[in-house]
Write a protein that holds these residues in place. Sequence first.
Motif, short mmCIF file in Angstrom:
data_model
loop_
_atom_site.label_atom_id
_atom_site.label_comp_id
_atom_site.label_asym_id
_atom_site.label_seq_id
_atom_site.Cartn_x
_atom_site.Cartn_y
_atom_site.Cartn_z
N SER A 66 0.87 -1.18 0.00
CA SER A 66 0.00 0.00 0.00
C SER A 66 0.91 1.22 0.00
O SER A 66 2.10 1.11 0.22
CB SER A 66 -0.90 -0.02 1.23
N GLN A 69 -0.93 7.11 -1.47
CA GLN A 69 -2.01 7.49 -2.38
C GLN A 69 -3.26 6.64 -2.16
O GLN A 69 -4.12 6.58 -3.02
CB GLN A 69 -1.55 7.36 -3.84
N LYS A 71 -3.76 3.25 -2.03
CA LYS A 71 -3.92 2.19 -3.01
C LYS A 71 -3.28 0.91 -2.49
O LYS A 71 -2.23 0.95 -1.87
CB LYS A 71 -3.23 2.54 -4.33
N ASP A 73 -1.69 -2.65 -4.08
CA ASP A 73 -1.08 -2.98 -5.37
C ASP A 73 -1.84 -4.06 -6.13
O ASP A 73 -1.37 -4.54 -7.14
CB ASP A 73 0.38 -3.39 -5.18
N GLN A 75 -6.07 -5.90 -6.85
CA GLN A 75 -7.53 -5.86 -6.71
C GLN A 75 -8.10 -7.19 -6.21
O GLN A 75 -9.28 -7.29 -5.91
CB GLN A 75 -8.18 -5.52 -8.06
N HIS A 103 -2.75 2.21 7.19
CA HIS A 103 -3.47 1.19 6.42
C HIS A 103 -3.50 -0.12 7.19
O HIS A 103 -2.59 -0.44 7.96
CB HIS A 103 -2.80 0.94 5.07
N HIS A 174 -10.85 5.42 3.70
CA HIS A 174 -9.98 4.69 2.77
C HIS A 174 -10.71 3.62 1.95
O HIS A 174 -10.24 3.24 0.88
CB HIS A 174 -8.80 4.05 3.50
N LEU A 177 -11.20 3.62 -2.05
CA LEU A 177 -10.11 3.33 -2.97
C LEU A 177 -9.36 2.04 -2.63
O LEU A 177 -8.67 1.49 -3.48
CB LEU A 177 -9.09 4.48 -2.98
N MET A 178 -9.50 1.59 -1.40
CA MET A 178 -8.67 0.47 -0.94
C MET A 178 -9.52 -0.76 -0.62
O MET A 178 -9.80 -1.05 0.54
CB MET A 178 -7.84 0.89 0.28
#
Length: 185
Positions: A66, A69, A71, A73, A75, A103, A174, A177-178
Amino acid sequence: MKIYLALISAAALALSACGGQQEAAAPAASAETPAENAPAEQAAPASAGSAAAPTEAGACETVVSSDDQMKFDRQELEIKKSCKEFKIVLKHTGKMPAAAMGHNIVISKSEDTSGVVSDGAGATAANDFVKPGDTRVIAHSKLIGGGEETTFTVDPGKFAEGSQYEFYCTFPGHYGLMHGTVKLI
């Protein structure tokens, strides 16, 4: 007026001199780093490259990165059903501290995600933004900040056939996006 122009010229010269030193220093530092830390530098890309799927050497583990930004790495997490326990390493490659850009990874059934995220926001950083004792949570990591990493294990036996699962960060704000899906293989 002459003094003003002289001061501006001196400032511009000083700034351009500083910029030149930074440009010269950066290649020197990067040239020294691989020679001094060659094994570590070579090991890091191998871990990052294998993060998309379980590694052959450690088929019952994976690495998720992570950053600042917000994110991950990937999905999708692939967890092998045949593993007695599955190890997940979370790496925060950013620089910001946990209090500002922390995170974690939380895994639950997709249908429980909204409630887990909502309850996690009220659980505070002291509880890793996970409600203590939340039975909807299958597994979760600690909350980490930039430059840190943490490892946690998942029991593949806790996943039911036919159900859908997600992984996500419960730090407030978060989730949007995460998040991603968990696939049992």
